[in-house]
Design an enzyme around this catalytic site. Structure first.
Site, PDB file in Angstrom:
ATOM      1  N   PHE A 139       0.863  -1.182   0.000  1.00 38.03           N
ATOM      2  CA  PHE A 139       0.000   0.000   0.000  1.00 38.03           C
ATOM      3  C   PHE A 139       0.900   1.232   0.000  1.00 38.03           C
ATOM      4  O   PHE A 139       1.720   1.414   0.897  1.00 38.03           O
ATOM      5  CB  PHE A 139      -0.926   0.039   1.218  1.00 38.03           C
ATOM      6  CG  PHE A 139      -1.896   1.193   1.144  1.00 38.03           C
ATOM      7  CD1 PHE A 139      -3.085   1.061   0.452  1.00 38.03           C
ATOM      8  CD2 PHE A 139      -1.600   2.416   1.718  1.00 38.03           C
ATOM      9  CE1 PHE A 139      -3.973   2.134   0.337  1.00 38.03           C
ATOM     10  CE2 PHE A 139      -2.471   3.494   1.610  1.00 38.03           C
ATOM     11  CZ  PHE A 139      -3.672   3.344   0.921  1.00 38.03           C
ATOM     12  N   ASP A 224       9.511   2.828   1.660  1.00 34.23           N
ATOM     13  CA  ASP A 224       8.325   3.560   2.110  1.00 34.23           C
ATOM     14  C   ASP A 224       8.197   3.355   3.615  1.00 34.23           C
ATOM     15  O   ASP A 224       7.755   2.312   4.086  1.00 34.23           O
ATOM     16  CB  ASP A 224       7.088   3.049   1.363  1.00 34.23           C
ATOM     17  CG  ASP A 224       5.813   3.767   1.807  1.00 34.23           C
ATOM     18  OD1 ASP A 224       5.844   4.468   2.828  1.00 34.23           O
ATOM     19  OD2 ASP A 224       4.784   3.602   1.123  1.00 34.23           O
ATOM     20  N   LYS A 253       2.577  10.099   8.245  1.00 36.33           N
ATOM     21  CA  LYS A 253       1.931   9.571   9.443  1.00 36.33           C
ATOM     22  C   LYS A 253       2.487  10.136  10.751  1.00 36.33           C
ATOM     23  O   LYS A 253       2.164  11.243  11.132  1.00 36.33           O
ATOM     24  CB  LYS A 253       2.009   8.044   9.401  1.00 36.33           C
ATOM     25  CG  LYS A 253       1.015   7.471   8.371  1.00 36.33           C
ATOM     26  CD  LYS A 253       0.756   6.009   8.607  1.00 36.33           C
ATOM     27  CE  LYS A 253      -0.198   5.392   7.610  1.00 36.33           C
ATOM     28  NZ  LYS A 253      -1.595   5.522   7.985  1.00 36.33           N
TER      29      LYS A 253
HETATM   30  N1  PLP Z   1       2.496   4.306   2.299  1.00 39.14           N
HETATM   31  C1  PLP Z   1       2.221   3.544   3.363  1.00 39.14           C
HETATM   32  C2  PLP Z   1       3.172   2.477   3.763  1.00 39.14           C
HETATM   33  C3  PLP Z   1       1.050   3.756   4.089  1.00 39.14           C
HETATM   34  O1  PLP Z   1       0.769   2.987   5.147  1.00 39.14           O
HETATM   35  C4  PLP Z   1       0.176   4.793   3.688  1.00 39.14           C
HETATM   36  C5  PLP Z   1      -1.094   5.030   4.417  1.00 39.14           C
HETATM   37  O2  PLP Z   1      -1.611   4.169   5.066  1.00 39.14           O
HETATM   38  C6  PLP Z   1       0.515   5.567   2.577  1.00 39.14           C
HETATM   39  C7  PLP Z   1       1.682   5.300   1.904  1.00 39.14           C
HETATM   40  C8  PLP Z   1      -0.378   6.702   2.145  1.00 39.14           C
HETATM   41  O3  PLP Z   1      -0.299   7.729   3.062  1.00 39.14           O
HETATM   42  P1  PLP Z   1      -1.436   8.870   3.168  1.00 39.14           P
HETATM   43  O4  PLP Z   1      -2.700   8.192   3.551  1.00 39.14           O
HETATM   44  O5  PLP Z   1      -0.904   9.822   4.201  1.00 39.14           O
HETATM   45  O6  PLP Z   1      -1.515   9.520   1.844  1.00 39.14           O
END
Ligand code: PLP
Length: 404
Positions: A139, A224, A253
């Site tokens: 994700f 990520d 986050k």
């Molecule tokens: N990358 C990871 C690993 C995530 O857990 C998330 C959100 O859950 C995202 C990207 C996307 O982040 P945002 O919801 O702040 O756009």
């Protein structure tokens, strides 16, 4: 399952009458919080073991965050990127130092995880190659670029065709990764722990193998760390525990403790030189308010010893869950305070609903797994409250499934 209280119900109706139906009917109408506890508008109290999905690193209403944001709000909230501010420069420097980033490394600030991934996609394109390899179960966000890297079919399909050139390989499979990375690959993008994918930790050696494979192929390794970074796994960043140096990391986050902020950190002068003036931007990104929040979060994690605490509290949770000796609990996954409790059946939805009625907020990250990503300030006593309640919650959830 208990009904919403008399004060909550009308707000839920008004929500449904005024907000786009992207999230379903919310479970609660929350009003205020303190530490790991939140209260709804009916005055009911809940132990928040999700922390806004790994966001409220300092919990709710932490005095350090409240004071930093209040002070900054009274001073300067937003100035555009024609200008800079002391909090912006300080936060960039602090992140580079905490990430042990080599000289010439640099930070781009944005407002969310998705935006950090978008910046990473642009970075990958600047290699002159259009391929990106991500993992099955990954994700990375919901904008059309980030969505191309996200694996879940239900999220992708309504919006296809997405950004071309992205392929997904089985998570944790080194051979599959090696086979997928070619001279067309600009970047491999991986989460050290797949959070939304079910709290799946990278197998030992996987990230190192990804580092070796990308280096050989002349591709970038982007990690990520939007969910794993900023102390969540018990280190400042999960890549540090894996002993690899990536080309870039994405953050969001926990970094702002709830105030929206995201970041792309590029490692070393060569990678940092790939995005130059005019190639990317953001109106709000790096504003003094968000950066002041980020500094307060990082300062507090350091001053309250929250890295060690996240590691120890996470281990405590695992021990306590194991000590239940409940055959309906298969085990746990994850690291630090990003954990999943894995069940012997697909009961997580029912357990989470009963948990809420009992005053706990936890997340059904998979049909058979409950995610806990509590504030890093959670106490072991608070974690114990949930573990002690778990057998009763499982009784309720499993008897319901049998009745169905
Ligand atoms: N990358 C990871 C690993 C995530 O857990 C998330 C959100 O859950 C995202 C990207 C996307 O982040 P945002 O919801 O702040 O756009």
């Amino acid at each position: 399952m208990s009904d919403p209280g008399p004060a909550s119900a009308p707000w839920l109706d008004r929500y449904e009458g005024s907000l786009l139906r992207l999230f379903g009917r919310p479970a609660l109408v929350l009003e205020h919080g303190d530490g790991c506890w939140v209260w709804d508008v009916d005055g009911r109290r809940y132990l928040d073991l999700v922390g806004g999905i790994a966001v409220n690193a300092l919990g709710h209403n932490h005095p350090a965050l409240v004071s930093a944001v209040s002070k900054q709000a009274g001073q300067l909230v937003h100035i555009s990127n024609f200008f800079t501010s002391v909090p912006q420069v300080e936060l960039a420097e602090r992140l580079l130092s905490l990430a042990d980033a080599p000289a010439g490394s640099a930070v781009f600030f944005c407002n969310s995880g998705t935006e950090a991934i978008e910046a990473a996609v642009k970075l990958a394109r600047r290699t002159g190659r259009t391929g990106i390899v991500a993992a099955e179960g990954a994700f990375h966000g919901r904008s059309t670029g980030a969505l191309a890297l996200t694996h879940k079919k239900a999220y992708r399909e309504p919006f296809e065709p997405l950004l071309p050139g992205v392929s997904h390989v089985p998570w944790g499979d080194v051979d599959a990764l090696r086979a997928a990375v070619t001279e067309e690959t600009g970047a491999v993008v991986l989460e050290p722990v797949q959070g939304e994918g079910g709290v799946l930790t990278a197998p030992a050696g996987y990230l190192q193998a990804a580092r070796d494979i990308t280096r050989e192929a002349g591709a970038l390794l982007v990690l990520d760390e939007i969910q794993t970074g900023v102390g969540r796994t018990g280190a400042w960043f999960a890549f540090q525990e894996a002993g690899v140096v990536p080309d870039a990391i994405t953050l969001a986050k926990g970094l702002g403790g709830g105030v929206p902020i995201g970041a792309l950190v590029t490692f070393g002068p060569d990678v940092s030189a790939m995005l130059t003036q005019g190639m990317h931007g953001s109106t709000f990104g790096g504003n003094p308010l968000a950066c002041a929040a980020g500094l307060a979060v990082l300062d507090t994690i350091a001053s309250e010893g929250l890295l060690d605490h996240a590691r120890e509290a996470g281990e405590h949770l695992v021990r306590r869950v194991e000590a239940l000796g409940d055959e309906r609990v298969v085990g746990t996954r994850g690291a630090g305070l990003l954990r999943a409790i894995v069940l012997a059946g697909d009961w997580s939805g029912a357990v989470v609903a009963h948990a809420r009625d009992a005053g706990f907020i936890v997340n059904p990250v998979a049909p058979d797994a409950i995610r806990l990503a509590p504030p890093l300030v959670v106490t072991t006593a608070e974690l114990d409250l949930f573990v002690d309640a778990l057998p009763g919650l499982l009784d309720a959830a499993t008897s319901e499934t049998q009745d169905a």
